[in-house]
Design an enzyme around this catalytic site. Structure first.
Site, short mmCIF file in Angstrom:
data_model
loop_
_atom_site.label_atom_id
_atom_site.label_comp_id
_atom_site.label_asym_id
_atom_site.label_seq_id
_atom_site.Cartn_x
_atom_site.Cartn_y
_atom_site.Cartn_z
N THR A 70 0.84 -1.20 0.00
CA THR A 70 0.00 0.00 0.00
C THR A 70 0.88 1.25 0.00
O THR A 70 2.10 1.17 -0.22
CB THR A 70 -1.06 -0.06 1.14
OG1 THR A 70 -1.94 1.04 0.97
CG2 THR A 70 -0.46 -0.04 2.52
N LYS A 74 3.12 1.37 -3.96
CA LYS A 74 2.39 0.67 -5.02
C LYS A 74 3.04 0.80 -6.40
O LYS A 74 3.00 -0.14 -7.19
CB LYS A 74 0.95 1.17 -5.10
CG LYS A 74 0.05 0.62 -4.02
CD LYS A 74 -1.36 1.16 -4.22
CE LYS A 74 -2.38 0.35 -3.47
NZ LYS A 74 -3.75 0.72 -3.80
N GLY A 137 -5.30 7.48 -12.53
CA GLY A 137 -4.17 6.97 -11.77
C GLY A 137 -4.22 5.45 -11.65
O GLY A 137 -4.91 4.77 -12.43
N GLY A 138 -3.50 4.91 -10.67
CA GLY A 138 -3.39 3.47 -10.52
C GLY A 138 -4.74 2.80 -10.28
O GLY A 138 -5.08 1.81 -10.95
N ALA A 139 -5.52 3.31 -9.33
CA ALA A 139 -6.81 2.70 -9.02
C ALA A 139 -7.75 2.82 -10.21
O ALA A 139 -8.45 1.86 -10.57
CB ALA A 139 -7.42 3.34 -7.78
N ASN A 159 -10.02 13.15 -16.67
CA ASN A 159 -8.95 13.35 -15.69
C ASN A 159 -8.47 14.79 -15.72
O ASN A 159 -8.53 15.44 -16.76
CB ASN A 159 -7.77 12.40 -15.99
CG ASN A 159 -6.82 12.30 -14.83
OD1 ASN A 159 -7.26 12.13 -13.69
ND2 ASN A 159 -5.53 12.41 -15.07
N ARG A 160 -8.01 15.25 -14.55
CA ARG A 160 -7.44 16.60 -14.47
C ARG A 160 -6.35 16.76 -15.54
O ARG A 160 -6.36 17.72 -16.29
CB ARG A 160 -6.87 16.83 -13.06
CG ARG A 160 -6.13 18.13 -12.91
CD ARG A 160 -5.66 18.30 -11.49
NE ARG A 160 -4.72 17.25 -11.06
CZ ARG A 160 -4.16 17.20 -9.86
NH1 ARG A 160 -4.45 18.13 -8.97
NH2 ARG A 160 -3.31 16.25 -9.55
N ARG A 164 -3.12 12.12 -19.56
CA ARG A 164 -3.08 10.84 -18.84
C ARG A 164 -4.34 10.01 -19.14
O ARG A 164 -4.28 8.79 -19.29
CB ARG A 164 -2.98 11.14 -17.34
CG ARG A 164 -2.26 10.08 -16.55
CD ARG A 164 -2.07 10.52 -15.13
NE ARG A 164 -1.55 9.45 -14.32
CZ ARG A 164 -1.55 9.45 -12.99
NH1 ARG A 164 -2.02 10.48 -12.32
NH2 ARG A 164 -1.07 8.43 -12.33
N ALA A 224 -14.38 5.51 -4.95
CA ALA A 224 -13.29 4.67 -4.44
C ALA A 224 -12.81 5.16 -3.08
O ALA A 224 -12.20 4.40 -2.32
CB ALA A 224 -12.13 4.65 -5.43
N1 LIG Z 1 -11.54 1.58 -1.88
C1 LIG Z 1 -10.38 0.99 -2.12
O1 LIG Z 1 -10.18 -0.21 -1.85
C2 LIG Z 1 -9.27 1.80 -2.76
C3 LIG Z 1 -8.13 1.16 -3.25
C4 LIG Z 1 -7.15 1.94 -3.89
C5 LIG Z 1 -7.32 3.31 -4.00
N2 LIG Z 1 -8.45 3.90 -3.50
C6 LIG Z 1 -8.68 5.36 -3.63
O2 LIG Z 1 -8.63 5.70 -5.02
C7 LIG Z 1 -8.18 7.05 -5.16
C8 LIG Z 1 -7.05 7.10 -6.20
O3 LIG Z 1 -5.94 6.34 -5.73
P1 LIG Z 1 -4.72 6.02 -6.71
O4 LIG Z 1 -3.88 4.99 -6.01
O5 LIG Z 1 -5.21 5.75 -8.09
O6 LIG Z 1 -3.93 7.42 -6.72
P2 LIG Z 1 -3.06 8.05 -7.89
O7 LIG Z 1 -2.47 7.00 -8.76
O8 LIG Z 1 -2.18 9.04 -7.21
O9 LIG Z 1 -4.14 8.86 -8.79
C9 LIG Z 1 -4.79 10.00 -8.28
C10 LIG Z 1 -5.88 10.46 -9.26
O10 LIG Z 1 -6.59 11.55 -8.66
C11 LIG Z 1 -6.47 12.71 -9.49
N3 LIG Z 1 -6.37 13.90 -8.63
C12 LIG Z 1 -5.58 14.06 -7.54
N4 LIG Z 1 -5.77 15.28 -7.01
C13 LIG Z 1 -6.69 15.92 -7.79
C14 LIG Z 1 -7.30 17.21 -7.77
N5 LIG Z 1 -6.97 18.11 -6.83
N6 LIG Z 1 -8.20 17.51 -8.73
C15 LIG Z 1 -8.53 16.61 -9.70
N7 LIG Z 1 -7.99 15.37 -9.77
C16 LIG Z 1 -7.08 15.03 -8.83
C17 LIG Z 1 -5.20 12.49 -10.29
O11 LIG Z 1 -5.24 13.31 -11.44
P3 LIG Z 1 -3.86 13.70 -12.23
O12 LIG Z 1 -3.54 12.52 -13.12
O13 LIG Z 1 -4.22 14.92 -12.98
O14 LIG Z 1 -2.81 13.93 -11.17
C18 LIG Z 1 -5.33 10.99 -10.58
O15 LIG Z 1 -6.25 10.74 -11.62
C19 LIG Z 1 -7.74 7.50 -3.76
O16 LIG Z 1 -8.80 8.25 -3.21
C20 LIG Z 1 -7.59 6.21 -2.99
O17 LIG Z 1 -7.82 6.37 -1.62
C21 LIG Z 1 -9.42 3.16 -2.90
#
Ligand SMILES: NC(=O)c1ccc[n+]([C@@H]2O[C@H](COP(=O)([O-])OP(=O)(O)OC[C@H]3O[C@@H](n4cnc5c(N)ncnc54)[C@H](OP(=O)(O)O)[C@@H]3O)[C@@H](O)[C@H]2O)c1
Length: 271
Positions: A70, A74, A137-139, A159-160, A164, A224
Site C-alpha cells: 500500500t 504501489k 491513476g493506478g486505481a 482526468n485533471r 493521462r 473509491a
Molecule cells: N476503496 C479501495 O479499496 C481503494 C483502493 C485503492 C485506491 N483507493 C482510492 O482511489 C483514489 C485514487 O488512488 P490512486 O492509487 O489511483 O492514486 P493516484 O495513482 O495518485 O491517482 C490519483 C488520481 O486523482 C487525481 N487527482 C488528484 N488530485 C486531484 C485534484 N486536486 N483535482 C482533480 N484530480 C485530482 C489524479 O489526477 P492527475 O492525473 O491529474 O494527477 C489521478 O487521476 C484515492 O482516493 C484512494 O484512496 C481506494
C-alpha cells in the site's frame, strides 16, 4: 492467522509507510485462521529508501508467502518484481506480490476486480452500463480494465491531466477492450455508472470530482474514496435520486482475491 505459529508458518507482510492505520492484519488473520491456513499477516513498516535495501532480503526469505502493498510503495514495486499480471501492467501499480518457492516475485493489483466484486456484492451488475470514470491513476486504470472485462457497454475517462486519460484509453484499446473507450469531458447525465477514482473527497475542502446534474434515477454513482465513508459526492448523488455506492466494498471485494493469489484460497469442505 495460524492458530499456533510454528516452523512451517508462512509470513504475509504488509508494506506501508505510515503503517499505524493499516487494518489488513486484523481483517485477513481471522480469515486465514478460519480456513486453517498456517500463515500470518504482519506489518512491515518501511519507507521508500528502506524498501530497496529490504528487497533482496524479502526475495531470500523462504518463509515469505507474499506481500500486500500500500501507500507509498504501489508504483515503486512495479520496478522490483520479476513478473507482473495484466492489471498491474496496465495500472503501473501493484497491491499484492507472491513469492514463488525459487524467490521469483510476482506482482499484480486487485483494485479493479475488487471494485467489480464490490459492486456485484451489493446487487449492481456493471455489464451493459455506460461508464464515466473520473481519474486516470493506478486505481482508476485497474478499475477501467476490470469494468471492460466485466462487459460494460462503453467507457469515457475524465482526468485533471487530460493526456493521462488519453494514454489510459489508448492502453485499454491496445489491451483489446472491444468497445468504445474515450477520453473526454464529464457529462454525467449521459452515463449510468459514474465512478470517482480520483483522490478528491479525502479532504472535506475538496470540490466534487464532477457535476452530477441530470443524472438518472437508475444510475449508480460509486466512490473509491473510503474515508469518509459517505463523501460529498455520494451525498450529492443521493440528493439527486441516484444510487450511491461507497468505497469500502472495493476493499472487501478484494480479500478473497488477494488470499487466492497468495495461495490461501478458501476450500469448501467436502462434507
Ligand atoms: N476503496 C479501495 O479499496 C481503494 C483502493 C485503492 C485506491 N483507493 C482510492 O482511489 C483514489 C485514487 O488512488 P490512486 O492509487 O489511483 O492514486 P493516484 O495513482 O495518485 O491517482 C490519483 C488520481 O486523482 C487525481 N487527482 C488528484 N488530485 C486531484 C485534484 N486536486 N483535482 C482533480 N484530480 C485530482 C489524479 O489526477 P492527475 O492525473 O491529474 O494527477 C489521478 O487521476 C484515492 O482516493 C484512494 O484512496 C481506494
Amino acid at each position: 492467522m495460524a492458530a499456533m505459529i510454528g516452523g512451517r508458518t508462512k509470513l504475509i507482510g504488509i508494506l506501508a509507510d505510515p503503517i499505524d492505520h493499516v487494518r489488513t492484519p486484523a481483517v485477513l488473520n481471522p480469515l486465514l485462521e478460519a480456513r486453517g491456513a498456517d500463515a500470518v499477516v504482519v506489518p512491515l513498516h518501511v519507507d521508500a529508501a528502506g524498501l530497496k535495501a529490504l528487497w533482496p532480503g524479502l526475495r531470500a526469505l523462504r518463509s515469505l508467502a507474499g506481500l500486500i502493498v500500500t501507500v507509498p510503495h504501489k508504483t515503486a514495486v512495479v520496478g522490483l518484481v520479476d513478473r507482473l499480471g495484466e492489471a498491474g501492467q496496465l495500472a503501473g501499480a501493484v497491491n499484492v506480490i507472491r513469492r514463488e518457492p525459487d524467490g521469483t516475485m510476482v506482482g499484480d493489483t486487485f483494485d479493479g476486480r475488487g471494485f467489480v466484486e464490490g459492486l456485484r456484492a451489493h446487487g449492481h451488475e456493471p455489464a451493459g452500463r455506460r461508464v464515466l470514470l473520473l481519474g486516470a491513476g493506478g486505481a482508476a486504470a485497474a478499475i477501467a480494465l476490470a469494468l471492460v472485462r466485466a462487459g460494460i457497454a462503453g467507457l469515457r475517462i475524465v482526468n485533471r491531466s487530460q493526456d493521462r486519460a488519453e494514454r489510459l484509453a489508448a492502453r485499454l484499446q491496445a489491451a483489446g477492450a472491444g468497445m468504445e473507450v474515450e477520453a473526454g469531458p464529464a457529462e454525467a447525465r449521459a452515463f449510468d455508472l459514474v465512478v470517482n477514482a480520483t483522490s478528491l473527497g479525502l479532504r472535506a475542502s475538496d470540490p466534487l470530482p464532477c457535476d452530477l446534474a441530470g443524472i438518472g434515477a437508475d444510475a449508480i454513482v460509486a466512490d473509491a474514496v473510503m474515508q469518509p465513508p459517505e463523501t460529498a459526492f455520494l451525498a450529492e448523488a443521493r440528493r439527486l435520486g441516484a444510487i450511491a455506492h461507497p468505497g469500502l466494498p472495493m476493499l472487501e471485494g478484494q480479500r478473497e482475491l488477494l488470499l487466492g493469489f497468495l495461495g490461501f484460497a478458501d476450500r469448501p469442505s467436502s462434507a
